[in-house]
Design a protein around this motif. Sequence first.
Motif, PDB file in Angstrom:
ATOM      1  N   ASN A  22       0.832  -1.208   0.000  1.00  0.00           N
ATOM      2  CA  ASN A  22       0.000   0.000   0.000  1.00  0.00           C
ATOM      3  C   ASN A  22       0.863   1.254   0.000  1.00  0.00           C
ATOM      4  OD1 ASN A  22      -2.154  -1.745   0.191  1.00  0.00           O
ATOM      5  ND2 ASN A  22      -2.761  -1.129   2.244  1.00  0.00           N
ATOM      6  N   ASN A  26       1.040   4.097  -2.805  1.00  0.00           N
ATOM      7  CA  ASN A  26       0.799   5.482  -2.408  1.00  0.00           C
ATOM      8  C   ASN A  26       1.917   6.418  -2.858  1.00  0.00           C
ATOM      9  OD1 ASN A  26       0.859   7.630   0.218  1.00  0.00           O
ATOM     10  ND2 ASN A  26      -1.083   7.276  -0.828  1.00  0.00           N
ATOM     11  N   SER A  31      -3.535   8.995  -1.521  1.00  0.00           N
ATOM     12  CA  SER A  31      -4.058   8.075  -0.515  1.00  0.00           C
ATOM     13  C   SER A  31      -5.429   7.528  -0.894  1.00  0.00           C
ATOM     14  CB  SER A  31      -4.159   8.785   0.839  1.00  0.00           C
ATOM     15  OG  SER A  31      -2.883   9.162   1.283  1.00  0.00           O
ATOM     16  N   TRP A  32      -6.266   8.356  -1.487  1.00  0.00           N
ATOM     17  CA  TRP A  32      -7.602   7.886  -1.841  1.00  0.00           C
ATOM     18  C   TRP A  32      -7.550   6.937  -3.026  1.00  0.00           C
ATOM     19  CZ3 TRP A  32     -11.110   7.864   1.598  1.00  0.00           C
ATOM     20  CH2 TRP A  32     -11.090   8.819   2.609  1.00  0.00           C
ATOM     21  N   THR A  34      -5.044   4.974  -3.654  1.00  0.00           N
ATOM     22  CA  THR A  34      -4.511   3.749  -3.065  1.00  0.00           C
ATOM     23  C   THR A  34      -5.623   2.968  -2.372  1.00  0.00           C
ATOM     24  OG1 THR A  34      -2.339   4.749  -2.718  1.00  0.00           O
ATOM     25  CG2 THR A  34      -2.867   2.816  -1.383  1.00  0.00           C
ATOM     26  N   THR A  35      -6.429   3.648  -1.582  1.00  0.00           N
ATOM     27  CA  THR A  35      -7.520   2.994  -0.869  1.00  0.00           C
ATOM     28  C   THR A  35      -8.514   2.384  -1.845  1.00  0.00           C
ATOM     29  OG1 THR A  35      -7.261   4.523   0.963  1.00  0.00           O
ATOM     30  CG2 THR A  35      -9.355   3.357   0.839  1.00  0.00           C
ATOM     31  N   THR A  36      -8.856   3.113  -2.895  1.00  0.00           N
ATOM     32  CA  THR A  36      -9.784   2.605  -3.901  1.00  0.00           C
ATOM     33  C   THR A  36      -9.227   1.356  -4.569  1.00  0.00           C
ATOM     34  OG1 THR A  36     -10.609   4.838  -4.297  1.00  0.00           O
ATOM     35  CG2 THR A  36     -11.048   3.193  -6.015  1.00  0.00           C
ATOM     36  N   VAL A  76     -12.213   1.390   4.852  1.00  0.00           N
ATOM     37  CA  VAL A  76     -11.684   2.588   4.185  1.00  0.00           C
ATOM     38  C   VAL A  76     -10.842   3.386   5.187  1.00  0.00           C
ATOM     39  CG1 VAL A  76     -12.302   4.803   3.124  1.00  0.00           C
ATOM     40  CG2 VAL A  76     -13.541   2.725   2.489  1.00  0.00           C
ATOM     41  N   GLY A  77     -11.365   3.572   6.384  1.00  0.00           N
ATOM     42  CA  GLY A  77     -10.609   4.285   7.414  1.00  0.00           C
ATOM     43  C   GLY A  77      -9.335   3.566   7.786  1.00  0.00           C
ATOM     44  N   ILE A  80      -6.749   4.074   4.828  1.00  0.00           N
ATOM     45  CA  ILE A  80      -6.274   5.469   4.786  1.00  0.00           C
ATOM     46  C   ILE A  80      -5.337   5.746   5.961  1.00  0.00           C
ATOM     47  CG2 ILE A  80      -7.066   7.847   5.244  1.00  0.00           C
ATOM     48  CD1 ILE A  80      -7.305   7.210   2.368  1.00  0.00           C
ATOM     49  N   CYS A  81      -5.765   5.376   7.165  1.00  0.00           N
ATOM     50  CA  CYS A  81      -4.938   5.648   8.348  1.00  0.00           C
ATOM     51  C   CYS A  81      -3.614   4.896   8.303  1.00  0.00           C
ATOM     52  CB  CYS A  81      -5.705   5.296   9.624  1.00  0.00           C
ATOM     53  SG  CYS A  81      -7.095   6.402   9.952  1.00  0.00           S
ATOM     54  N   LYS A  84      -1.236   6.504   5.585  1.00  0.00           N
ATOM     55  CA  LYS A  84      -0.686   7.771   6.056  1.00  0.00           C
ATOM     56  C   LYS A  84       0.216   7.575   7.278  1.00  0.00           C
ATOM     57  CE  LYS A  84      -4.166  10.825   4.162  1.00  0.00           C
ATOM     58  NZ  LYS A  84      -3.363  11.866   3.544  1.00  0.00           N
TER      59      LYS A  84
END
Length: 156
Positions: A22, A26, A31-32, A34-36, A76-77, A80-81, A84
């Motif tokens: 990830n 990234n 970040s979004w 990557t999450t998607t 998703v959280g 993302i967390c 980052k």
Amino acid sequence: MMLGIILALLAGGLVSLQNIFNTKVNEHTGSWATTTLVLGMGFAASLFISLLVEGRGTFSLQHMQPWYWISGMIGVGVVICLVKGVRQLGPTFAISIVMTSQLGFALLWDSLGWLGLDQVPFTWNQLIGVLILLGGILVFKFGGTSENRGSKYESH
């Protein structure tokens, strides 16, 4: 019990591996994105495997509390967390904090019997175990020589 331990160890290794991947994704996207990508690929893989293994049973969702459906949004959280956090702290430090946080919250939810869990009696030994892990993280991060305390991740 042994199978549970093996599966938990495997899950830990896979989570660490996923976080490395990830973070690398990234570096080339946001970040979004990557999450998607991560959750989209996970959805596709799990749907495919579920259809192979369970067939139509995949879509048998009765007797489930509606609020359990938000798990994917929680994911998703999580992604993302983690992305980052790893970017800011580095993989080892970030993941050690995540593991301690997971254990601490699991202790809280088990002890209180929240979210439909069977209530497990709280013991001070459990809390001491979490605090020892936290102490280990602090020793890991700040216990070295002054040359080792700086991190390339802190400048982001």
